[in-house]
Design a protein around this motif. Structure first.
Motif, PDB file in Angstrom:
ATOM      1  N   LEU A   1       8.137   4.188   7.173  1.00  0.00           N
ATOM      2  CA  LEU A   1       6.893   4.872   6.804  1.00  0.00           C
ATOM      3  C   LEU A   1       6.832   6.261   7.429  1.00  0.00           C
ATOM      4  O   LEU A   1       6.509   7.248   6.743  1.00  0.00           O
ATOM      5  CB  LEU A   1       5.686   4.039   7.243  1.00  0.00           C
ATOM      6  CG  LEU A   1       4.316   4.656   6.928  1.00  0.00           C
ATOM      7  CD1 LEU A   1       4.125   4.815   5.424  1.00  0.00           C
ATOM      8  CD2 LEU A   1       3.189   3.812   7.516  1.00  0.00           C
TER       9      LEU A   1
ATOM     10  N   ALA B   1      -1.264   1.856   4.593  1.00  0.00           N
ATOM     11  CA  ALA B   1      -0.007   1.205   4.969  1.00  0.00           C
ATOM     12  C   ALA B   1       0.159   1.212   6.490  1.00  0.00           C
ATOM     13  O   ALA B   1       0.486   0.184   7.099  1.00  0.00           O
ATOM     14  CB  ALA B   1       1.175   1.908   4.309  1.00  0.00           C
TER      15      ALA B   1
ATOM     16  N   SER C   1      -0.664   4.733  -0.887  1.00  0.00           N
ATOM     17  CA  SER C   1      -1.681   4.859   0.158  1.00  0.00           C
ATOM     18  C   SER C   1      -1.031   4.674   1.529  1.00  0.00           C
ATOM     19  O   SER C   1      -1.054   3.586   2.107  1.00  0.00           O
ATOM     20  CB  SER C   1      -2.788   3.820  -0.052  1.00  0.00           C
ATOM     21  OG  SER C   1      -3.798   3.970   0.919  1.00  0.00           O
ATOM     22  N   THR C   2      -0.439   5.740   2.045  1.00  0.00           N
ATOM     23  CA  THR C   2       0.297   5.649   3.307  1.00  0.00           C
ATOM     24  C   THR C   2      -0.624   5.427   4.506  1.00  0.00           C
ATOM     25  O   THR C   2      -0.230   4.800   5.488  1.00  0.00           O
ATOM     26  CB  THR C   2       1.129   6.921   3.532  1.00  0.00           C
ATOM     27  OG1 THR C   2       0.287   8.071   3.390  1.00  0.00           O
ATOM     28  CG2 THR C   2       2.264   7.007   2.524  1.00  0.00           C
TER      29      THR C   2
ATOM     30  N   GLN D   1       0.829  -1.211   0.000  1.00  0.00           N
ATOM     31  CA  GLN D   1       0.000   0.000   0.000  1.00  0.00           C
ATOM     32  C   GLN D   1       0.860   1.256   0.000  1.00  0.00           C
ATOM     33  O   GLN D   1       0.533   2.246  -0.657  1.00  0.00           O
ATOM     34  CB  GLN D   1      -0.937   0.001   1.209  1.00  0.00           C
ATOM     35  CG  GLN D   1      -2.065  -1.018   1.129  1.00  0.00           C
ATOM     36  CD  GLN D   1      -2.900  -0.862  -0.126  1.00  0.00           C
ATOM     37  OE1 GLN D   1      -2.934  -1.750  -0.972  1.00  0.00           O
ATOM     38  NE2 GLN D   1      -3.570   0.268  -0.272  1.00  0.00           N
ATOM     39  N   CYS D   2       1.963   1.216   0.724  1.00  0.00           N
ATOM     40  CA  CYS D   2       2.869   2.373   0.738  1.00  0.00           C
ATOM     41  C   CYS D   2       3.429   2.621  -0.659  1.00  0.00           C
ATOM     42  O   CYS D   2       3.446   3.757  -1.142  1.00  0.00           O
ATOM     43  CB  CYS D   2       3.999   2.132   1.741  1.00  0.00           C
ATOM     44  SG  CYS D   2       5.144   3.525   1.879  1.00  0.00           S
ATOM     45  N   LYS D   3       3.868   1.564  -1.320  1.00  0.00           N
ATOM     46  CA  LYS D   3       4.439   1.703  -2.658  1.00  0.00           C
ATOM     47  C   LYS D   3       3.386   2.114  -3.689  1.00  0.00           C
ATOM     48  O   LYS D   3       3.718   2.723  -4.710  1.00  0.00           O
ATOM     49  CB  LYS D   3       5.106   0.392  -3.089  1.00  0.00           C
ATOM     50  CG  LYS D   3       6.384   0.082  -2.319  1.00  0.00           C
ATOM     51  CD  LYS D   3       7.421   1.164  -2.529  1.00  0.00           C
ATOM     52  CE  LYS D   3       8.681   0.942  -1.744  1.00  0.00           C
ATOM     53  NZ  LYS D   3       9.671   2.024  -1.936  1.00  0.00           N
TER      54      LYS D   3
ATOM     55  N   LEU E   1       6.755   9.952   5.716  1.00  0.00           N
ATOM     56  CA  LEU E   1       5.684  10.904   6.026  1.00  0.00           C
ATOM     57  C   LEU E   1       6.223  12.210   6.604  1.00  0.00           C
ATOM     58  O   LEU E   1       5.466  13.156   6.826  1.00  0.00           O
ATOM     59  CB  LEU E   1       4.697  10.274   7.017  1.00  0.00           C
ATOM     60  CG  LEU E   1       3.829   9.132   6.472  1.00  0.00           C
ATOM     61  CD1 LEU E   1       3.063   8.463   7.607  1.00  0.00           C
ATOM     62  CD2 LEU E   1       2.864   9.650   5.415  1.00  0.00           C
TER      63      LEU E   1
ATOM     64  N   ASN F   1       9.629  -1.337   9.228  1.00  0.00           N
ATOM     65  CA  ASN F   1       8.674  -0.792   8.255  1.00  0.00           C
ATOM     66  C   ASN F   1       8.046   0.502   8.762  1.00  0.00           C
ATOM     67  O   ASN F   1       7.876   1.473   8.014  1.00  0.00           O
ATOM     68  CB  ASN F   1       7.571  -1.814   7.973  1.00  0.00           C
ATOM     69  CG  ASN F   1       8.039  -2.955   7.087  1.00  0.00           C
ATOM     70  OD1 ASN F   1       9.033  -2.841   6.384  1.00  0.00           O
ATOM     71  ND2 ASN F   1       7.322  -4.067   7.123  1.00  0.00           N
TER      72      ASN F   1
END
Length: 461
Positions: free
Chosen positions: A137, A104, A100-101, A95-97, A141, A133
């Protein structure tokens, strides 16, 4: 200007003292900037040193991530799934990639919770990847304080649970890395090596041994049956492993029809999951019982769980195989059922539906009342943006459709040539080149000389 700046900062505005103060101010400002840069560099190096999804070498494209996301969803999140924490961790990374953080973060937090429940403990080595992870993340952010906090948690766990040497990872890390690489399609040797290291360190982890056996290359291992048998003794309730054992036994020449039918009853009683063993069981039915029984089994599974997309996908696959395995023209009701299932599957798997759309077009071409829809689907696909491998798949299938269903032989040859010119090695490219070689060898088509020249000038990717 300098006087105004000094006054604004509270420095006296007069003479040498002012100049001295100004120099001190800019020196201090520069020192702060240097310190900030060094801090950022230190944070970056710490993040790069982590063992987590963001630092592992994972080869992927957007399409691959979307496909993998669907694959993980189909595994399910049934309580008690021993890989649940790993599933959430990987879904968070995906999801991060995909940008959609927020999702994630949610998945990473669910992973931490799942690990806690499975390990029946608080913090431990099983959270190193997860905290890594989360550190990445939060860094992405822009929340460096939170990123540093998770880095500190990783360091605390590593100090509390040291490995024999700095070069070695903890067993939990080897296992998660192996499972992750396996899902990304990394070469089996590396996956097997990591699983073996994890198992050597913690031989009591049943799910690691089971996954290691399931990812083994049975064609290269003479003792695979014994390995599976021992794994089954440790993990007797794992039906996916039981199905794999059955597959290997039949490959060795054993008669297993009755056992396969008995095992099917157990699989159908279990929760729906791509880890349930159904896929392997359908393969056994098709190869060693009959394709009709395989379709019946898929339909029975759907009767128990009519809304499960994974079961619809399995059923659509085996209807497709039933249609193409028949030496006579399939019944219209079989074609209609296949079309209905494929339309549902395409809707339920919107990002991974190219092959299903091709299948749908090809089955429409065989139907009595929807032949025109086949050409319409193909034309829409031909206008779509695609990666080279996808174009090869599409052009190869369109060429065969053009020849077999439309009797447009030259168009078929043109599209096989299109496949061959795409600089990407694939089974579709090899197949198209083989067909073009046959065109030249048979001298039947008026284009054979053009094809011969084309092949002579064709460059390998």
């Amino acid at each position: 200007m300098h006087s105004r700046l000094l006054k604004a900062k509270g420095f006296p505005p007069d003479g040498n003292q002012a100049s001295c103060c100004l120099s001190s101010y800019f020196f201090a400002l520069k020192s702060v900037q240097v310190s900030a840069d060094q801090s950022e560099t230190t944070l970056g190096s710490k993040l790069e040193a982590l063992q987590c999804h963001f630092t592992w070498i994972l080869e992927y494209s957007k399409n691959k991530l979307l496909h993998l996301r669907d694959k993980l969803v189909d595994i399910g999140t049934e309580e008690g799934n021993s890989w649940l924490g790993h599933i959430y961790n990987l879904r968070g990374f995906i999801q991060c990639k995909l940008g959609s953080t927020e999702d994630a973060l949610s998945f990473f937090l669910q992973a931490a919770e799942a690990f806690g429940q499975m390990r029946r403990a608080g913090e431990g080595p099983w959270l190193v990847v997860n905290y890594g992870n989360l550190a990445w993340l939060h860094h992405l952010l822009g929340d460096q304080a939170e990123s540093e906090a998770y880095l500190s948690k990783v360091e605390a766990i590593k100090k509390k649970y040291p490995t024999p040497s700095e070069d070695e990872l903890h067993a939990e890390l080897y296992a998660e890395k192996a499972w992750t690489l396996m899902n990304f399609g990394t070469k089996g040797e590396l996956v097997s090596e990591y699983f073996q290291k994890a198992i050597q360190m913690q031989p009591d982890m049943v799910e690691w041994n089971t996954s290691h056996v399931l990812c083994s290359n049975s064609w290269l291992e003479d003792d695979i049956l014994e390995k599976i048998r021992l794994a089954q003794e440790q993990d007797p309730e794992n039906l996916r492993l039981a199905v794999y054992y059955l597959e290997e036994r039949v490959r060795k020449g054993e008669i297993i029809e009755d056992e396969a039918r008995q095992l099917a009853r157990k699989v159908l009683r279990n929760p729906v999951s791509s880890y349930s063993g159904l896929k392997g069981l359908l393969r056994i039915y098709r190869n060693h019982l009959s394709i009709d029984e395989a379709v019946d089994l898929a339909e029975e599974a759907l009767q128990h769980h009519p809304d499960e997309r994974y079961l619809k996908r399995c059923a659509a696959l085996y209807y497709n195989r039933l249609i193409y395995s028949s030496h006579s023209r399939p019944e219209q009701r079989t074609l209609d059922r296949a079309i209905s299932l494929l339309k549902e599957v395409i809707f339920l798997y919107p990002h991974c539906s190219l092959m299903k759309k091709v299948d749908l077009a090809n089955i429409h071409a065989k139907s009595n009342h929807s032949k025109d829809e086949a050409e319409q689907i193909y034309q829409e696909l031909l206008k779509s943006e695609m990666e080279p491998a996808e174009k090869q798949l599409l052009y190869n299938n369109y060429a065969k459709y053009s020849k077999c269903d439309r009797r447009e032989y030259q168009r078929a040859i043109r599209y096989h040539m299109k496949v061959a010119t795409i600089p990407h090695q694939s089974s579709f490219r090899r197949n198209s080149i083989k067909i073009l070689v046959e065109v030249v060898e048979r001298h039947r088509d008026s284009m054979w000389r053009e094809v011969e020249e084309f092949l002579e000038n064709l460059k390998e990717p």
